[in-house]
Scaffold this active site. Structure first.
Site, PDB file in Angstrom:
ATOM      1  N   SER A  24       0.826  -1.217   0.000  1.00 25.95           N
ATOM      2  CA  SER A  24       0.000   0.000   0.000  1.00 25.95           C
ATOM      3  C   SER A  24       0.854   1.258   0.000  1.00 25.95           C
ATOM      4  CB  SER A  24      -0.931  -0.016   1.225  1.00 25.95           C
ATOM      5  OG  SER A  24      -0.181  -0.197   2.417  1.00 25.95           O
ATOM      6  N   ASN A 111      -1.606  -2.370  13.375  1.00 26.91           N
ATOM      7  CA  ASN A 111      -3.062  -2.168  13.410  1.00 26.91           C
ATOM      8  C   ASN A 111      -3.444  -0.889  14.157  1.00 26.91           C
ATOM      9  OD1 ASN A 111      -3.029  -4.557  12.086  1.00 26.91           O
ATOM     10  ND2 ASN A 111      -3.823  -5.796  13.783  1.00 26.91           N
ATOM     11  N   HIS A 157     -40.398  23.448  -9.295  1.00 26.06           N
ATOM     12  CA  HIS A 157     -40.585  22.599 -10.495  1.00 26.06           C
ATOM     13  C   HIS A 157     -39.909  23.226 -11.722  1.00 26.06           C
ATOM     14  CE1 HIS A 157     -43.832  20.574  -8.166  1.00 26.06           C
ATOM     15  NE2 HIS A 157     -44.091  21.824  -7.776  1.00 26.06           N
ATOM     16  N   SER A 278     -15.081  25.784 -27.595  1.00 23.92           N
ATOM     17  CA  SER A 278     -15.308  24.526 -28.302  1.00 23.92           C
ATOM     18  C   SER A 278     -14.257  24.397 -29.393  1.00 23.92           C
ATOM     19  CB  SER A 278     -16.707  24.547 -28.913  1.00 23.92           C
ATOM     20  OG  SER A 278     -16.768  23.700 -30.041  1.00 23.92           O
ATOM     21  N   LYS A 284     -18.915  29.273 -28.809  1.00 22.52           N
ATOM     22  CA  LYS A 284     -19.204  28.654 -27.518  1.00 22.52           C
ATOM     23  C   LYS A 284     -18.373  29.179 -26.352  1.00 22.52           C
ATOM     24  CE  LYS A 284     -21.028  24.875 -27.081  1.00 22.52           C
ATOM     25  NZ  LYS A 284     -22.195  24.176 -26.708  1.00 22.52           N
ATOM     26  N   GLU A 291     -19.670  21.915 -14.721  1.00 25.07           N
ATOM     27  CA  GLU A 291     -20.062  20.570 -15.181  1.00 25.07           C
ATOM     28  C   GLU A 291     -19.181  19.498 -14.555  1.00 25.07           C
ATOM     29  OE1 GLU A 291     -21.100  20.468 -19.626  1.00 25.07           O
ATOM     30  OE2 GLU A 291     -20.169  22.415 -19.332  1.00 25.07           O
TER      31      GLU A 291
END
Ligand code: ARG
Length: 459
Positions: A24, A111, A157, A278, A284, A291
């Site tokens: 690890s 541990n 809504h 873009s 754009k 996002e």
């Protein structure tokens, strides 16, 4: 492959593939500071208790300090063949000070060592993440103050519902983030118990002083059951769920930023430094940061589910399955930090477009509730007023107009209670400024919210 510390019991070396699988070091190396701090506290305690001599304790601590400095400076590099960070530090220690290095692991096990390392690490990270949340809060506050009077449509809504101010809307996110800070603080408080001294699972025959290591490492106390001390990963789950909630909040905020910056809304314009173009469409300007934050929420939720699933059904005490806790929680931490680091300046630099918000609020009969309240204040029961306004709205839709533009004569057809004052009473400005209830969109309430967040940030 170097000889394993536990090689004594074995006749054969570990298979190469199995050795890589088991190791690890490539991810737990990031806990080297905490591992060394834990070892120093342990060595000091052993010396204080006479389990090591004072000189032995001092020599171990000095050598550990040297290892820390060399790792920080890059003079010492992590051995990719080491089994984990604990074995790595111990083997370097023994290389440097010989036989004495082998005494460090007295009255300790990996541990309890890993349990203490991860708590220390998570505690530090939670503090850093809280500071980043506060930066976002400050950015929100700045915008909310600027737009305490900026009228926009409020939605339910995703349909225009009632007018609100942009400041009020932004402050909703501030409330979520303050709860997030509280959750982190709370999880850290519960986690801040020292497992060191639990040893492998059953404690030790040495007369250790667990309070001494607890104090040295800044814990509030030590774990009371050694089996629980080494098996507990509740704190990882709690923190990961707090991180999942932070991402959920950022994701909802992202979604709105994305909608608001679309041509359909155009309520805001993001700064060039937080948008991209873009490769094909020259016009754009894409809200990629928002996002990505929305997208990365998925992995943080996934990490939480992964760890919960790993822990499910694990018998006591330590099981190697638990090594899987780290990559999941490290990824959640890294992701949340990266997201907060771009989100705060993205919000700070975003430009609101109040005329666009106002224009949108003028449509969609957003003041219909206020028209009903107008009749209620003139004595009608709310349900009756509601019905009358419903009919008035239907009429206005048919005439392709809005409530504010209906002539008084037309309004009187629906109720004789309508008078000339109706127009100021249903203006967007009135709708907002008269929402005087505590926590509402009225200016006093928004001011109180801003003050609350300010005092939270100054505390
Ligand atoms: N790398 C291990 C982990 O992360 C450390 C503890 C190993 N303990 C053991 N008994 N093999 O869980």
């Amino acid at each position: 492959m170097a000889e394993k510390m536990w090689a004594g019991r074995f006749q054969k070396e570990l298979d190469r593939e199995a050795d890589d699988f088991n190791s690890s070091i490539h991810f737990d190396r990031r806990m080297f500071r905490q591992d060394i701090a834990g070892s120093c506290a342990h060595a000091a305690m052993l010396a204080k208790q006479g389990i090591l001599t004072k000189a032995e304790g001092e020599a171990i601590i000095a050598a550990l300090g040297g290892i820390l400095a060399d790792l920080e400076s890059g003079q010492l590099t992590f051995d990719p063949d080491a089994e984990d960070i604990h074995m790595f530090v111990e083997s370097v220690l023994t290389e440097r000070i010989g036989e004495l290095g082998k005494k460090l692991h007295t009255a300790r096990s990996r541990n309890d060592q890993v349990a203490v390392d991860i708590r220390l690490y998570l505690r530090d990270e939670a503090v850093e993440i809280t500071a980043l949340i506060k930066e976002l809060l400050a950015a929100i506050l700045e915008q909310a103050k600027k737009h305490a009077d900026t009228i926009m449509p409020g939605y339910t809504h995703l349909q225009r519902a009632q007018p609100i101010t942009f400041g009020h809307h932004l402050m909703a996110y501030a409330m979520m983030l303050i709860r997030d800070c509280g959750r982190l603080e709370n999880a850290v408080k519960r986690m801040n118990q020292n497992p060191l001294g639990s040893c492998a699972l059953a404690g030790t025959t040495y007369a250790t002083d667990r309070m001494a290591t607890s104090e040295a490492l800044g814990f509030d106390g030590y774990t009371l059951n050694s089996i629980d001390g080494v098996s507990d990963r509740d704190f990882c789950v709690e923190l990961m769920s707090a991180y999942a909630l932070i991402m959920m909040h950022l994701s909802r905020f992202s979604e709105e930023v994305i909608l608001w910056s679309s041509w359909e809304f155009k309520f805001i314009e993001l700064d060039d430094s937080y948008t991209t173009g873009s490769s094909i469409m020259p016009q754009k300007k894409n809200p990629d940061m928002a996002e990505l934050v929305r997208g990365k929420t998925g992995r943080v939720y996934g990490n939480l589910m992964a760890l919960l699933t790993t822990l499910k059904g694990l018998p006591l005490a330590y099981n190697k399955d638990m090594q899987e806790d780290k990559e999941a929680i490290f990824d959640s931490i890294d992701t949340v930090k990266k997201c907060l680091k771009v989100f705060a300046p993205m919000i700070r630099t975003m430009k609101a477009l109040p005329e666009r918000m106002y224009a949108a609020a003028q449509k969609g009969f957003i003041n219909a509730t206020d028209l009903a309240d107008y009749l209620v204040k003139k004595g009608l029961p709310f349900r009756t007023a509601y019905k009358i306004v419903g009919q008035t709205v239907a009429y206005a839709i048919e005439k392709d107009t809005v409530l504010d533009d209906l002539p008084l004569a037309d309004l009187k057809e629906f109720s004789p209670l309508f008078e000339e004052d109706v127009y100021t009473e249903i203006s967007l400005e009135t709708c907002v400024s008269k929402r005087i209830s505590a926590g509402g969109t009225g200016p006093d309430s928004v001011k109180a919210q801003i003050e609350f967040v300010e005092s939270f940030l100054n505390a």
